[in-house]
Design an enzyme around this catalytic site. Structure first.
Site, PDB file in Angstrom:
ATOM      1  N   GLN A   1       0.840  -1.206   0.000  1.00  0.00           N
ATOM      2  CA  GLN A   1       0.000   0.000   0.000  1.00  0.00           C
ATOM      3  C   GLN A   1       0.871   1.251   0.000  1.00  0.00           C
ATOM      4  OE1 GLN A   1      -2.843   0.290   3.238  1.00  0.00           O
ATOM      5  NE2 GLN A   1      -3.800   2.126   2.372  1.00  0.00           N
ATOM      6  N   SER A   2       0.628   2.133  -0.954  1.00  0.00           N
ATOM      7  CA  SER A   2       1.397   3.379  -1.038  1.00  0.00           C
ATOM      8  C   SER A   2       0.534   4.619  -0.845  1.00  0.00           C
ATOM      9  CB  SER A   2       2.123   3.467  -2.389  1.00  0.00           C
ATOM     10  OG  SER A   2       1.200   3.474  -3.457  1.00  0.00           O
TER      11      SER A   2
ATOM     12  N   HIS B   1      -8.617   1.730  -1.220  1.00  0.00           N
ATOM     13  CA  HIS B   1      -8.936   1.625  -2.650  1.00  0.00           C
ATOM     14  C   HIS B   1      -8.791   0.183  -3.078  1.00  0.00           C
ATOM     15  CE1 HIS B   1      -4.655   2.522  -2.176  1.00  0.00           C
ATOM     16  NE2 HIS B   1      -4.439   1.788  -3.251  1.00  0.00           N
TER      17      HIS B   1
HETATM   18  P1  AMP Z   1      -1.375   1.083  -3.616  1.00  0.00           P
HETATM   19  O1  AMP Z   1       0.104   0.991  -3.943  1.00  0.00           O
HETATM   20  O2  AMP Z   1      -2.060  -0.227  -3.515  1.00  0.00           O
HETATM   21  O3  AMP Z   1      -1.601   1.985  -2.430  1.00  0.00           O
HETATM   22  O4  AMP Z   1      -2.047   1.777  -4.883  1.00  0.00           O
HETATM   23  C1  AMP Z   1      -1.952   3.151  -5.105  1.00  0.00           C
HETATM   24  C2  AMP Z   1      -2.174   3.336  -6.562  1.00  0.00           C
HETATM   25  O5  AMP Z   1      -2.462   4.700  -6.798  1.00  0.00           O
HETATM   26  C3  AMP Z   1      -0.965   2.987  -7.437  1.00  0.00           C
HETATM   27  O6  AMP Z   1      -1.321   1.942  -8.347  1.00  0.00           O
HETATM   28  C4  AMP Z   1      -0.638   4.289  -8.140  1.00  0.00           C
HETATM   29  O7  AMP Z   1      -0.232   4.100  -9.481  1.00  0.00           O
HETATM   30  C5  AMP Z   1      -1.948   5.025  -8.057  1.00  0.00           C
HETATM   31  N1  AMP Z   1      -1.858   6.479  -8.098  1.00  0.00           N
HETATM   32  C6  AMP Z   1      -0.979   7.263  -7.443  1.00  0.00           C
HETATM   33  N2  AMP Z   1      -1.215   8.559  -7.712  1.00  0.00           N
HETATM   34  C7  AMP Z   1      -2.286   8.587  -8.567  1.00  0.00           C
HETATM   35  C8  AMP Z   1      -3.007   9.627  -9.210  1.00  0.00           C
HETATM   36  N3  AMP Z   1      -2.692  10.929  -9.039  1.00  0.00           N
HETATM   37  N4  AMP Z   1      -4.030   9.295 -10.021  1.00  0.00           N
HETATM   38  C9  AMP Z   1      -4.345   8.002 -10.210  1.00  0.00           C
HETATM   39  N5  AMP Z   1      -3.706   6.971  -9.626  1.00  0.00           N
HETATM   40  C10 AMP Z   1      -2.691   7.256  -8.813  1.00  0.00           C
END
Ligand code: AMP
Ligand code: ZN
Length: 112
Positions: A92-93, A98
């Site tokens: 998770q980043s 989500h």
């Molecule tokens: P996670 O690593 O599971 O927390 O997923 C976070 C997701 O958000 C990643 O797949 C990123 O590519 C996506 N993400 C980050 N910034 C944005 C943004 N501004 N618009 C759309 N997706 C994003």
């Protein structure tokens, strides 16, 4: 007001390619797609992660899954993967709950 990235997208302070919106949820394209279809299914309510939900969020969580299924049908995905990364160790980043809706290519199991 929460300053997290996805709250800002919900408030339209940061642009995103939105494919679905209703009272409780927003679905938009992931900025770094990992599959031909890679959408994020996001509650408008801020929750840090699935583990931050409570029993009071049960209907919302169900709504997010139904929304994912309907959007998958709308974009003609018969096979797809719906996944949430809960916590840094799981990848998770962004600390706003989500679900990744991924499809359009063969998926491997187990995931990395
Ligand atoms: P996670 O690593 O599971 O927390 O997923 C976070 C997701 O958000 C990643 O797949 C990123 O590519 C996506 N993400 C980050 N910034 C944005 C943004 N501004 N618009 C759309 N997706 C994003
Ligand atoms: Zn948020």
């Amino acid at each position: 007001m929460p300053e997290c990235l996805f709250c800002r997208i919900v408030r339209r302070e940061i642009p995103a390619t939105i494919v679905h919106e209703d009272e409780q949820a927003l679905v938009f394209k992931d900025i770094t797609p990992q599959a031909p279809t890679h959408l994020l299914v996001v509650p408008k309510k801020h929750l840090d992660a699935l583990s931050a939900s409570s029993d009071g969020d049960t209907a919302l969580l169900g709504h997010l899954q139904r929304t994912a299924a309907k959007v998958a049908e709308a974009v003609k995905l018969s096979s797809f993967r719906l996944v949430t990364n809960n916590g840094k160790g799981a990848g998770q980043s962004v600390d706003h709950l989500h679900y990744h809706l991924l499809g359009g290519r063969p998926m491997q199991w187990p995931p990395g």
